[in-house]
Motif scaffolding. Structure first.
Motif, PDB file in Angstrom:
ATOM      1  N   VAL A  59       0.547  -1.055  -0.255  1.00 31.11           N
ATOM      2  CA  VAL A  59      -0.035   0.095   0.120  1.00 31.11           C
ATOM      3  C   VAL A  59       1.170   1.219  -0.033  1.00 31.11           C
ATOM      4  O   VAL A  59       0.471   1.781  -1.095  1.00 31.11           O
ATOM      5  CB  VAL A  59      -0.283  -0.588   1.015  1.00 31.11           C
ATOM      6  CG1 VAL A  59      -1.649   1.293   1.223  1.00 31.11           C
ATOM      7  CG2 VAL A  59      -2.135  -1.075   1.248  1.00 31.11           C
ATOM      8  N   TRP A  60       2.178   0.841   0.866  1.00 37.64           N
ATOM      9  CA  TRP A  60       2.324   2.324   0.688  1.00 37.64           C
ATOM     10  C   TRP A  60       4.066   2.335  -0.773  1.00 37.64           C
ATOM     11  O   TRP A  60       3.581   3.751  -1.573  1.00 37.64           O
ATOM     12  CB  TRP A  60       4.041   2.193   1.884  1.00 37.64           C
ATOM     13  CG  TRP A  60       4.944   3.105   1.803  1.00 37.64           C
ATOM     14  CD1 TRP A  60       5.203   4.515   2.735  1.00 37.64           C
ATOM     15  CD2 TRP A  60       6.586   3.135   0.737  1.00 37.64           C
ATOM     16  NE1 TRP A  60       6.164   4.823   1.874  1.00 37.64           N
ATOM     17  CE2 TRP A  60       6.547   4.571   0.907  1.00 37.64           C
ATOM     18  CE3 TRP A  60       6.905   2.131  -0.153  1.00 37.64           C
ATOM     19  CZ2 TRP A  60       8.264   4.173   0.535  1.00 37.64           C
ATOM     20  CZ3 TRP A  60       7.684   2.733  -0.468  1.00 37.64           C
ATOM     21  CH2 TRP A  60       8.597   3.829  -0.248  1.00 37.64           C
ATOM     22  N   GLN A  62       2.448   1.323  -3.508  1.00 36.07           N
ATOM     23  CA  GLN A  62       1.581   2.161  -4.419  1.00 36.07           C
ATOM     24  C   GLN A  62       1.234   3.984  -4.181  1.00 36.07           C
ATOM     25  O   GLN A  62       1.608   4.199  -5.278  1.00 36.07           O
ATOM     26  CB  GLN A  62      -0.085   1.669  -4.162  1.00 36.07           C
ATOM     27  CG  GLN A  62      -0.543   2.128  -4.824  1.00 36.07           C
ATOM     28  CD  GLN A  62      -2.347   1.217  -4.823  1.00 36.07           C
ATOM     29  OE1 GLN A  62      -2.329   0.911  -3.857  1.00 36.07           O
ATOM     30  NE2 GLN A  62      -3.280   1.774  -5.766  1.00 36.07           N
ATOM     31  N   ASN A  63       1.242   4.737  -2.793  1.00 37.31           N
ATOM     32  CA  ASN A  63       1.094   5.875  -3.012  1.00 37.31           C
ATOM     33  C   ASN A  63       2.445   6.369  -2.876  1.00 37.31           C
ATOM     34  O   ASN A  63       2.323   7.144  -4.029  1.00 37.31           O
ATOM     35  CB  ASN A  63       1.080   5.690  -1.389  1.00 37.31           C
ATOM     36  CG  ASN A  63      -0.455   5.236  -1.190  1.00 37.31           C
ATOM     37  OD1 ASN A  63      -1.676   5.772  -2.512  1.00 37.31           O
ATOM     38  ND2 ASN A  63      -1.050   4.888   0.322  1.00 37.31           N
ATOM     39  N   VAL A  66       2.970   6.718  -7.111  1.00 34.92           N
ATOM     40  CA  VAL A  66       2.040   7.808  -7.354  1.00 34.92           C
ATOM     41  C   VAL A  66       2.651   9.402  -7.316  1.00 34.92           C
ATOM     42  O   VAL A  66       2.896   9.875  -8.522  1.00 34.92           O
ATOM     43  CB  VAL A  66       0.822   7.624  -7.337  1.00 34.92           C
ATOM     44  CG1 VAL A  66      -0.338   8.834  -7.690  1.00 34.92           C
ATOM     45  CG2 VAL A  66      -0.153   6.966  -7.338  1.00 34.92           C
ATOM     46  N   ASP A  67       3.400   9.135  -5.906  1.00 34.71           N
ATOM     47  CA  ASP A  67       4.243  10.644  -6.002  1.00 34.71           C
ATOM     48  C   ASP A  67       5.693  10.929  -6.633  1.00 34.71           C
ATOM     49  O   ASP A  67       5.588  11.793  -7.272  1.00 34.71           O
ATOM     50  CB  ASP A  67       4.428  10.582  -4.088  1.00 34.71           C
ATOM     51  CG  ASP A  67       3.411  10.534  -3.917  1.00 34.71           C
ATOM     52  OD1 ASP A  67       2.245  11.125  -3.915  1.00 34.71           O
ATOM     53  OD2 ASP A  67       3.336  10.336  -2.142  1.00 34.71           O
TER      54      ASP A  67
END
Length: 106
Positions: A59-60, A62-63, A66-67
């Motif tokens: 999950v980290w 994935q975020n 994106v950043d």
């Protein structure tokens, strides 16, 4: 949207998280095995803690990807490689925690 800078590439940080999760979950599993004297409880504890760590790390990732505007193909390759590493880890902890059968020579 703020630009986020990481000191290492995002995929390298993912593998650092996965390595740390593996070490911590195995240590906790070995501790549980020593406390309760049961290999199966140690195995399941290690498996659950490592799966939770894998979930948080992905999950980290994935975020974070994106950043930093990571492309789809590198993201997918890192995701598949992480899952393959997790499968290898589960196999390793199974071999470590499986019940030992002592063959007696008659």
């Amino acid at each position: 949207m703020d630009v986020v800078y990481y000191s290492y590439p995002v995929d390298a940080i993912l593998y650092m998280y996965l390595g740390a999760t593996a070490v911590v979950s195995v240590l906790i599993g070995l501790l549980v095995w020593r406390l309760f004297k049961r290999r199966d409880i140690g195995f399941w504890t290690t498996l659950v803690i490592s799966f939770i760590g894998l979930s948080f790390a992905l999950v980290w990732f994935q975020n974070a990807s994106v950043d930093v505007f990571m492309g789809t193909l590198p993201w997918l390759i890192n995701l598949v490689f992480s899952l393959l590493l997790y499968g290898l880890f589960v196999g390793t902890i199974y071999v470590t925690f499986r019940p030992r059968k002592l063959d007696r020579i008659k």
